[in-house]
Design an enzyme around this catalytic site. Structure first.
Site, PDB file in Angstrom:
ATOM      1  N   ASP A   1       2.909 -33.982  37.262  1.00 41.76           N
ATOM      2  CA  ASP A   1       2.994 -32.825  38.159  1.00 41.76           C
ATOM      3  C   ASP A   1       2.158 -33.023  39.416  1.00 41.76           C
ATOM      4  O   ASP A   1       2.477 -32.496  40.485  1.00 41.76           O
ATOM      5  CB  ASP A   1       2.499 -31.569  37.433  1.00 41.76           C
ATOM      6  CG  ASP A   1       3.637 -30.688  36.970  1.00 41.76           C
ATOM      7  OD1 ASP A   1       4.750 -30.829  37.500  1.00 41.76           O
ATOM      8  OD2 ASP A   1       3.422 -29.859  36.082  1.00 41.76           O
TER       9      ASP A   1
ATOM     10  N   LYS B   1       9.967 -27.312  25.686  1.00 42.73           N
ATOM     11  CA  LYS B   1      11.321 -27.237  26.226  1.00 42.73           C
ATOM     12  C   LYS B   1      11.884 -28.646  26.291  1.00 42.73           C
ATOM     13  O   LYS B   1      11.232 -29.558  26.802  1.00 42.73           O
ATOM     14  CB  LYS B   1      11.323 -26.583  27.611  1.00 42.73           C
ATOM     15  CG  LYS B   1      10.924 -25.118  27.602  1.00 42.73           C
ATOM     16  CD  LYS B   1      11.128 -24.463  28.957  1.00 42.73           C
ATOM     17  CE  LYS B   1      10.095 -24.909  29.952  1.00 42.73           C
ATOM     18  NZ  LYS B   1      10.177 -24.148  31.231  1.00 42.73           N
TER      19      LYS B   1
END
Length: 439
Positions: free
Chosen positions: A148, A15
């Protein structure tokens, strides 16, 4: 023109979002276009560029690096943006080890990140492939790794630690790291805006539910605990991940006897890569129901029937599929395990339970069942109409409330948030003085 590219590499997808910096600190970036490439590991890949979808020949996209090159070609031919306009490239990297903040990437940093790849086998390798392509093909642009795991640096040491020899643990970095941090940071900021509350006053339980699924307890705007641990494998089950299992299960799963035994002569020479492959890629609800599509599982499950003890496929197209029913109930059960535990850790003072991720945003059935089950904890009742409309409304509003009208300031709300990891990275880049872009 100085642009910021945000890249989010999944195990078989890519993405990408392109942003233009602004002078508005409340909205520091404007979206220029989005793109996504799916089925990278099982071509032909599907390419979606700024709303237009096409199938890409298998010889053009065969890995993440070639998928990124495919995007760059279309960026220039379809939208007229030269890659030289890109000044910063933000890369989502799942496992950052002990890195607690973003990291500008040069060759030295690349090798440091590469050393963490075994801890997130489904994702770090894909991100590194794109970083490698950027270092080679777009040398004028600064690549920046956003981890993350960094959001969870505030987890207390006694929650991070495993009950193993701490000398070995410290030497090898064996502790809880947590993941989906970019998503949780975006959700925290968005929910604070929605509730008109400072972030550092909020206690939230947030569910990031997708093919990879996790849950996070946020106390006073900081991560207190999260379901994923040393790697993304632990915690909730995912599309192909097992989630929490008894550590000895894998040995019984693979032993030669085909049954539980401690006879050394019947043990299989099980290498860690084989064990990780079983638990990361051949488990989860795919192993229960035969599909990674949780929407399909919901459509074929009976959420009101008790889960079957020995599920098998059904031949009746109009009947509920026992395998899907088992998978659905199992996912709900594991979610409730963590919601209950985190409710206690937050001293029952929870402002909202938040659903996010592809499943959290789209599955009204799952939200409704979980919402009904947590009613005993003082959460508002789920409004059926609001819940059904949430999938469409959240695309416009980012955060929507699916509960009945809340009574009192401290009512426990049930919310849905459309998370956006790409904009979280781009926003951080635009506001970072080190990376301030001047045309």
């Amino acid at each position: 023109m100085a642009l910021i590219l945000a890249v989010n590499a999944g195990s078989s997808s890519l993405k990408i979002s392109l942003y233009r910096p602004t002078d508005n600190r409340d909205q520091p970036v404007d979206l220029v276009l989005t793109s996504s490439i799916t089925n990278i590991s099982s071509p032909p890949a599907t390419f979606k560029f700024d709303g237009h979808k096409e199938e890409v020949p298998a010889d053009e996209v065969k890995d993440h690096a070639s998928a990124f090159a495919c995007f760059l070609r279309r960026l220039k031919t379809l939208r007229g943006h030269d890659p030289t306009d890109i000044r910063h490239i933000c890369h989502r990297v799942v496992h950052g080890g002990d890195f607690t903040t973003r990291l500008p990437v040069d060759r030295s940093a690349y090798h440091r990140i590469h050393g963490l790849s075994d801890l997130a086998p489904l994702h770090n390798g894909a991100a590194l492939a794109v970083i490698e392509a950027c270092l080679e093909k777009i040398q004028h642009a600064q690549s920046i790794a956003y981890f993350d795991s960094a959001f969870h640096r505030t987890i207390p040491s006694h929650i991070q630690a495993y009950a193993i020899d701490q000398t070995v643990a410290a030497k090898r970095g064996l502790k809880k790291y947590g993941f989906h941090g970019l998503s949780y940071a975006f959700i925290l900021r968005s929910v604070a805006s929605f509730l008109q509350r400072p972030q550092d006053t909020l206690n939230l339980i947030v569910l990031h539910l997708g093919s990879g699924a996790s849950i996070c307890a946020i106390r006073n705007g900081r991560s207190l605990d999260t379901s994923m641990g040393l790697t993304p494998l632990s915690g909730l089950p995912g599309a192909t991940r097992s989630g929490d299992v008894d550590p000895s299960l894998i040995f019984h799963y693979t032993n030669k006897a085909g049954r539980m035994t401690h006879d050394p002569s019947l043990a299989t020479d099980l290498r860690i890569t084989a064990a990780e492959d079983i638990l990361n890629r051949r488990s989860g609800w795919q192993s229960l129901a035969g599909t990674t599509d949780f929407g399909l599982i919901c459509s074929r499950a009976d959420p009101h029937a008790p889960p079957p003890s020995s599920p098998g496929p059904t031949t009746d197209p109009n009947a509920a599929d026992p395998r899907c029913t088992l998978a659905f109930h199992l996912v709900v059960d594991r979610i409730l395990d963590f919601v209950g535990a985190y409710h206690l850790k937050l001293g029952c003072a929870v402002d909202a339970l938040v659903f996010s991720g592809g499943i959290g945003e789209k599955s009204a059935l799952l939200r409704g069942v979980v919402g009904e089950r947590v009613g005993c904890l003082g959460y508002v009742k789920v409004d059926e109409g609001r819940n059904e409309r949430a999938g469409e409304e959240v695309e416009r509003a980012v955060v929507v409330d699916i509960g009945v009208q809340a009574q009192g300031e401290r009512a426990k709300r049930i919310l849905v948030c459309q998370t956006d990891e790409q904009v979280e990275m781009a926003r951080g880049c635009a506001l970072d003085e080190e990376f301030r872009v001047k045309d």
